[in-house]
Design a protein around this motif. Structure first.
Motif, short mmCIF file in Angstrom:
data_model
loop_
_atom_site.label_atom_id
_atom_site.label_comp_id
_atom_site.label_asym_id
_atom_site.label_seq_id
_atom_site.Cartn_x
_atom_site.Cartn_y
_atom_site.Cartn_z
N TYR A 39 23.15 -22.37 -33.32
CA TYR A 39 23.98 -23.79 -32.92
C TYR A 39 24.29 -23.77 -31.87
CZ TYR A 39 23.90 -22.65 -38.16
OH TYR A 39 23.09 -22.17 -39.34
N LEU A 41 25.52 -26.09 -27.95
CA LEU A 41 26.27 -27.40 -27.46
C LEU A 41 25.31 -26.93 -26.36
CD1 LEU A 41 28.45 -29.53 -27.05
CD2 LEU A 41 29.63 -27.20 -25.96
N LEU A 63 34.91 -24.49 -21.87
CA LEU A 63 35.26 -24.31 -23.16
C LEU A 63 36.50 -23.14 -23.69
CD1 LEU A 63 32.07 -23.74 -24.71
CD2 LEU A 63 33.40 -25.63 -24.71
N ILE A 68 37.93 -22.75 -27.59
CA ILE A 68 36.56 -21.86 -28.06
C ILE A 68 36.24 -20.76 -27.24
CG2 ILE A 68 33.94 -22.75 -28.43
CD1 ILE A 68 34.95 -25.75 -28.72
N TYR A 71 31.14 -17.53 -28.46
CA TYR A 71 29.91 -18.21 -27.72
C TYR A 71 29.28 -17.08 -27.22
CZ TYR A 71 31.92 -19.58 -23.24
OH TYR A 71 32.62 -19.38 -22.93
N PHE A 97 26.51 -20.99 -31.15
CA PHE A 97 27.47 -20.37 -31.45
C PHE A 97 27.17 -19.95 -33.11
CE2 PHE A 97 28.88 -24.11 -29.08
CZ PHE A 97 30.25 -23.58 -28.67
N LEU A 101 28.96 -26.52 -34.42
CA LEU A 101 29.73 -27.28 -34.17
C LEU A 101 30.02 -28.70 -35.37
CD1 LEU A 101 30.13 -26.80 -30.82
CD2 LEU A 101 31.45 -25.91 -31.73
N SER A 102 31.19 -29.14 -35.56
CA SER A 102 30.88 -30.48 -36.61
C SER A 102 31.11 -31.58 -35.41
CB SER A 102 32.26 -30.72 -36.96
OG SER A 102 33.61 -30.74 -36.72
N LYS A 103 30.75 -31.63 -34.10
CA LYS A 103 30.78 -32.31 -33.10
C LYS A 103 31.48 -31.89 -31.71
CE LYS A 103 36.17 -33.25 -32.79
NZ LYS A 103 36.66 -34.74 -32.85
N PRO A 105 33.05 -30.77 -28.06
CA PRO A 105 34.25 -30.94 -27.87
C PRO A 105 34.83 -32.13 -26.81
CG PRO A 105 33.73 -28.78 -27.81
CD PRO A 105 32.37 -29.66 -27.95
N THR A 114 25.12 -31.89 -29.45
CA THR A 114 25.11 -29.99 -30.31
C THR A 114 23.11 -31.03 -31.04
OG1 THR A 114 26.12 -31.23 -32.43
CG2 THR A 114 27.53 -30.68 -30.59
#
Length: 181
Positions: A39, A41, A63, A68, A71, A97, A101-103, A105, A114
């Motif tokens: 996953y 970014l 981050l 965050i 990672y 990750f 991630l849902s979105k 940052p 992402t």
């Protein structure tokens, strides 16, 4: 004259010890494993691969400011630097990750996206990550072995994008992945 000879000898010994510390004399072990999903970014880059560090610096600064911390850094090198001019080299650099991630940052200073890199079979090698110079030493030590193993398996290196995962804090190593699929 003796001082000069002893100085050169001392510097040579120090340099050799430094190379041992950096892993220059370590054997590179290649293994075949399924890894992923990853996953990520990431930031898309065009230009000299040496500049991916700019993305890493941004992530390592920004981050943690967003809370965050869990990672690893990564880069995907899409082109062969022996065939493509430096100014046209394509890469993706960013953070990996353990969960998606849902979105992206908010408030990061460069544009990130992402995505999920699906599981696949890779040729894998690891190399110590002691400092910035380890990255360059690893390139010269690891890639010839990875490419040799790939050719022995009959895979075509054309179009293969290598993935490097950097873990400078806990594991202190770079993991090099070359897809077989």
């Amino acid at each position: 004259m003796k001082v000069f000879v002893f100085s050169v000898l001392f510097l040579g010994i120090c340099f050799t010890i430094f190379l041992f510390y950096m892993g220059a004399f370590d054997d590179v072990q290649i293994k075949e494993e399924i890894r992923g999903p990853f996953y990520v970014l990431y930031h898309e880059r065009i230009g000299d691969y040496r500049n991916v560090g700019i993305t890493f610096e941004t992530l390592q600064k920004e981050l943690p400011e967003k809370g965050i911390r869990d990672y690893k850094l990564f880069a995907i090198y899409l082109d062969n630097p022996n065939e493509v001019p430096k100014e046209k080299l394509r890469s993706e650099a960013g953070a990996i990750f353990f969960e998606p991630l849902s979105k992206v940052p908010e408030g990061l200073s460069i544009e990130f996206k992402t995505r999920t890199i699906l599981s696949k079979k890779y040729l894998i090698a690891e190399f110590p990550l002691k400092n910035f110079l380890s990255i360059f030493l690893g390139i010269f030590k690891v890639y010839p072995k990875l490419f040799e193993a790939c050719e022995e398996k009959g895979c075509d290196l054309k179009g293969k994008a290598s993935l490097e995962i950097y873990e400078p804090l806990i594991e202190k190593r770079t993991t090099y992945l070359l897809p077989l699929d």
